[in-house]
Design a protein around this motif. Sequence first.
Motif, short mmCIF file in Angstrom:
data_model
loop_
_atom_site.label_atom_id
_atom_site.label_comp_id
_atom_site.label_asym_id
_atom_site.label_seq_id
_atom_site.Cartn_x
_atom_site.Cartn_y
_atom_site.Cartn_z
N ALA A 1 -3.20 24.43 41.60
CA ALA A 1 -2.27 23.87 40.62
C ALA A 1 -0.85 23.82 41.17
N ARG A 2 -0.02 23.04 40.51
CA ARG A 2 1.41 23.00 40.82
C ARG A 2 2.12 24.00 39.92
N GLY B 1 0.85 27.00 35.61
CA GLY B 1 0.73 25.90 36.55
C GLY B 1 0.04 24.72 35.91
N ASP B 2 0.22 23.55 36.49
CA ASP B 2 -0.32 22.30 35.97
C ASP B 2 -1.27 21.72 37.01
N LEU B 3 -2.52 21.48 36.61
CA LEU B 3 -3.50 20.89 37.51
C LEU B 3 -3.34 19.38 37.62
N GLU B 4 -2.54 18.79 36.77
CA GLU B 4 -2.20 17.36 36.84
C GLU B 4 -3.43 16.48 36.92
N PRO C 1 -9.85 22.64 38.77
CA PRO C 1 -9.38 23.81 39.50
C PRO C 1 -10.32 24.17 40.66
N ALA D 1 -2.36 22.96 46.20
CA ALA D 1 -2.67 21.59 45.80
C ALA D 1 -3.13 20.76 46.99
#
Length: 319
Positions: free
Chosen positions: A84-85, A141-144, A148, A201
Motif C-alpha cells: 500500500a501507499r 495506507g491506501d491500496l489504490e 494486498p 507498491a
Amino acid sequence: MARTVADAGEFGLIAEFTHGVEMPVGVSVGPGDDCAVFTPRGDVVVSTDSMIEDVHFKRVWSGAGDVGRKAIASAVADVEAMGARPTGVVVALALPADTPHDWALEFGRGVRAECETSGAALLGGDLTKAPVIGVTVTALGDLEGRPPVLRSGARPGDVVAYIGRLGMAAAGLAVLTRGFRSPGAVVRAHRVPEPPYGQGALALAAGATAMIDCSDGLLADLGHIAEESGVSIDLLADRLDVDEAQKTVAAAIGGGDPLVYILTGGDDHALLATFPATTAVPEGWTTIGNVRSLDEGEAPGVTVGGSPWESDAGGWRHF
C-alpha cells in the motif's frame, strides 16, 4: 528549573506538535477535531505499533528525535509490506510529567521528519501521563484499487528477495549494551531504521506473491511467510552480504559469526518478498533464496544452505 511537559500542558504540547502540518490531497479534516477524515482511492490498510521506554529504546542511547522517527518508521513499514501507499499516522504519546519540554519538542520534530520521508501525514493522536515514555503509532495506507500482498501467497518455485538493511540494528544493539558507541553505522541503524519507502507498491506491481517487513529477524519473519504459505524457504548464505561494520562488531565482542546479525537481527525494517521465478525482481532488490514444496511430514520453515540454522538466536520475541 528546566520547563517540563507538565508546564506546557496537554493541549499546549499538541498545538506545538501539529503547528503548520500540511494535509495531503484526500484528507479533508486533519489534527484538531475528534477524528481525522480522508478519502481513499481503494481499500484501506491499518496497522498499530508500540514502543516502550527501556524495552524498545533507551534515552541514554537515543535522542528524542530518533525515538520519534523510529516510532513512525516501524509502523509505516507494515503498510509498505502490504503493497500500500502510506497515507497517514496517528500518534499516541505517554510521558512522565517531569519529562523535559525540550525532549517532547524534539520527539515531535522527529515524528514530522519521518512522516515527510515516508509520505504519511500526521493526522492526529493522543497525549497522556504515564510512569515511562510510551509511543503507539497507528499507520494507514491506501491500496489504490490493488489487492494486498499477504504472507500466505508464496508458492514453490518462487524466489526470495529483499531490499533495505539487514542485521545492522542488531549489531548496533550489541555494541550499545556493552557501553560502546561505535561503529557509528550500526549505532545509527539501531537508533533510526530506514525502511525502503515506496518499494512495497513497486513489489506489488512487479508481481510479488508474499511480503513482510523484517522487524523480528530474517529467519523469524520469513518463517511467518513459510508457515502461512505452507512452504519451505531456503536461503543462500553466499547471497547474504555482511557489512564491514558487522564484522568489526562480531570480532570485538567475542569473534562470533557476524552472519547471526543478518539472520536473527530485527528492527531494520527491510522488506522481504517472494516473486515468481519467471518475473524479474524490481531494481534494487537482492535475490537471497528459493521457495520449495514441503516433503512428506515436513513442517513449514526456513533453512540456510539446505540445513536448519544452528544457533540459540532465532529472532526477537516479546515474551
